[in-house]
Enzyme design. Structure first.
Site, PDB file in Angstrom:
ATOM      1  N   ASP A 187       0.823  -1.214   0.000  1.00 27.03           N
ATOM      2  CA  ASP A 187       0.000   0.000   0.000  1.00 27.03           C
ATOM      3  C   ASP A 187       0.859   1.266   0.000  1.00 27.03           C
ATOM      4  O   ASP A 187       1.981   1.255   0.483  1.00 27.03           O
ATOM      5  CB  ASP A 187      -0.900  -0.027   1.255  1.00 27.03           C
ATOM      6  CG  ASP A 187      -2.074   0.923   1.126  1.00 27.03           C
ATOM      7  OD1 ASP A 187      -2.286   1.483   0.018  1.00 27.03           O
ATOM      8  OD2 ASP A 187      -2.774   1.118   2.131  1.00 27.03           O
ATOM      9  N   ARG A 189       0.193   7.652  -2.549  1.00 30.63           N
ATOM     10  CA  ARG A 189       0.671   8.707  -1.637  1.00 30.63           C
ATOM     11  C   ARG A 189       2.147   9.012  -1.856  1.00 30.63           C
ATOM     12  O   ARG A 189       2.579  10.153  -1.783  1.00 30.63           O
ATOM     13  CB  ARG A 189       0.402   8.308  -0.174  1.00 30.63           C
ATOM     14  CG  ARG A 189      -0.998   8.713   0.280  1.00 30.63           C
ATOM     15  CD  ARG A 189      -1.392   8.002   1.539  1.00 30.63           C
ATOM     16  NE  ARG A 189      -1.687   6.599   1.255  1.00 30.63           N
ATOM     17  CZ  ARG A 189      -1.733   5.641   2.174  1.00 30.63           C
ATOM     18  NH1 ARG A 189      -1.463   5.931   3.437  1.00 30.63           N
ATOM     19  NH2 ARG A 189      -2.036   4.410   1.838  1.00 30.63           N
ATOM     20  N   HIS A 241       2.990   3.488  -8.870  1.00 34.37           N
ATOM     21  CA  HIS A 241       2.844   2.052  -9.171  1.00 34.37           C
ATOM     22  C   HIS A 241       4.089   1.523  -9.886  1.00 34.37           C
ATOM     23  O   HIS A 241       4.508   0.393  -9.676  1.00 34.37           O
ATOM     24  CB  HIS A 241       1.599   1.808 -10.023  1.00 34.37           C
ATOM     25  CG  HIS A 241       0.329   2.144  -9.308  1.00 34.37           C
ATOM     26  ND1 HIS A 241       0.082   1.739  -8.020  1.00 34.37           N
ATOM     27  CD2 HIS A 241      -0.767   2.867  -9.687  1.00 34.37           C
ATOM     28  CE1 HIS A 241      -1.103   2.187  -7.633  1.00 34.37           C
ATOM     29  NE2 HIS A 241      -1.633   2.876  -8.625  1.00 34.37           N
ATOM     30  N   LEU A 288      11.399 -20.188  -4.431  1.00 32.24           N
ATOM     31  CA  LEU A 288      10.309 -19.345  -3.908  1.00 32.24           C
ATOM     32  C   LEU A 288       9.067 -19.407  -4.805  1.00 32.24           C
ATOM     33  O   LEU A 288       9.173 -19.312  -6.031  1.00 32.24           O
ATOM     34  CB  LEU A 288      10.796 -17.885  -3.841  1.00 32.24           C
ATOM     35  CG  LEU A 288       9.731 -16.834  -3.545  1.00 32.24           C
ATOM     36  CD1 LEU A 288       9.279 -16.892  -2.093  1.00 32.24           C
ATOM     37  CD2 LEU A 288      10.236 -15.425  -3.867  1.00 32.24           C
ATOM     38  N   GLU A 293       0.696 -13.618  12.011  1.00 30.83           N
ATOM     39  CA  GLU A 293       1.142 -12.410  12.710  1.00 30.83           C
ATOM     40  C   GLU A 293       0.981 -11.225  11.763  1.00 30.83           C
ATOM     41  O   GLU A 293       1.239 -11.349  10.561  1.00 30.83           O
ATOM     42  CB  GLU A 293       2.623 -12.550  13.109  1.00 30.83           C
ATOM     43  CG  GLU A 293       2.879 -13.623  14.136  1.00 30.83           C
ATOM     44  CD  GLU A 293       2.194 -13.320  15.469  1.00 30.83           C
ATOM     45  OE1 GLU A 293       2.133 -12.143  15.849  1.00 30.83           O
ATOM     46  OE2 GLU A 293       1.722 -14.273  16.117  1.00 30.83           O
TER      47      GLU A 293
END
Ligand code: FPP
Length: 253
Positions: free
Chosen positions: A30, A34, A47, A141, A217
């Site tokens: 996020d 901004r 972006h 990964l 978490e």
């Protein structure tokens, strides 16, 4: 595994335990907008920079031996953004994979997608499907992009799917358990995230992995996604390592 610079950086982080790396990390990336607004730049520049962070964090997670990295790239709610922004976001997978593919292959990274990709523009679908196909034999990964993803829709679809099986007589209501529901989610065969990170100071889930995050978490950082560096990532992991995961039980020691 690590280059010297990274090794030094890890050593500087007091108490970092290379044996306690979360297996699955989910990130709500996020703050791109901004980041750009603060610099008087168009949101899409944010972006673009966000995409650079995706590359950096993917490489670092792979070096650290993280097994699954799930990135929230486009939600089912993001369609309501201005047309120009949506269209830029839809072109990002093509842009990203065209430049990032050699590195993904060199690092043995496997690309996967969760979400309703059939609703995406043709070129986006093609870019994503090509990346999935090209990396399908990689065993390092698992890099999972949540694209046109909405958790409520995912759960509803699973419920509809199960209801249909009950109606057909394939299963009974008594057969419905957590395992069955999980097998109907986009994330089937993917373990639940150990850690959720959200950047840029917002503290909400925004319809992301509502079922899967039941015992994860959560770490919220004020840093915006384009400014989220390897060092910030390491800080988040260090905080994760200080947490005591009890899963509703009592402390072990
Ligand atoms: C949230 O920031 C970010 C998004 C909605 C898009 C995330 C996309 C990327 C990081 C680019 C990489 C993606 C791919 C598929 C390669 P925001 O725009 O909501 O920021 P704001 O809250 O500051 O407005």
């Amino acid at each position: 595994m690590f280059n010297i610079f990274k090794k030094k950086e890890i050593k500087k982080e007091q108490g970092f335990n290379l044996k306690k790396i979360p297996k699955h990390i989910a990130i709500i990336m996020d703050g791109n907008g901004r980041w750009a607004q603060k610099r008087n730049l168009p949101r899409i520049k944010g972006h673009y920079e966000g995409m650079q962070t995706v590359k950096k964090i993917t490489k670092y997670a792979s070096d650290l031996g993280v097994k699954y990295l799930t990135l929230y790239a486009f939600s089912t709610e993001n369609w309501s953004r201005p047309k120009r922004e949506v269209s830029y976001l839809m072109d990002l997978p093509e842009k990203m994979f065209s430049s990032f593919m050699p590195e993904l292959m060199a690092n043995n990274v496997k690309v996967l997608v969760i979400g309703d990709i059939e609703e995406l523009p043709q070129n986006t679908q093609q870019a994503v499907n090509n990346a999935i196909k090209k990396t399908s034999d990689n065993t390092g990964l698992n890099l999972i992009f949540a694209l046109n993803y909405g958790s409520k829709k995912e759960i509803l679809d699973a419920i509809k799917n199960i209801s249909y099986d009950v109606k057909q007589g394939n299963i009974t209501v008594e057969n419905i358990d957590e395992q069955l529901l999980e097998s109907k989610l986009y994330t089937k065969n993917i373990p639940a995230p150990d850690l959720l990170i959200r950047t840029s100071g917002e503290q909400r889930l925004s319809n992301f992995l509502l079922w899967q995050l039941a015992y994860s978490e959560f770490i919220f950082t004020n840093v915006t996604w384009p400014d989220y560096t390897e060092k910030e990532f390491l800080k988040s992991l260090l905080e994760y390592q200080s947490r005591d995961r009890r899963y509703g039980g009592l402390h072990e020691g």
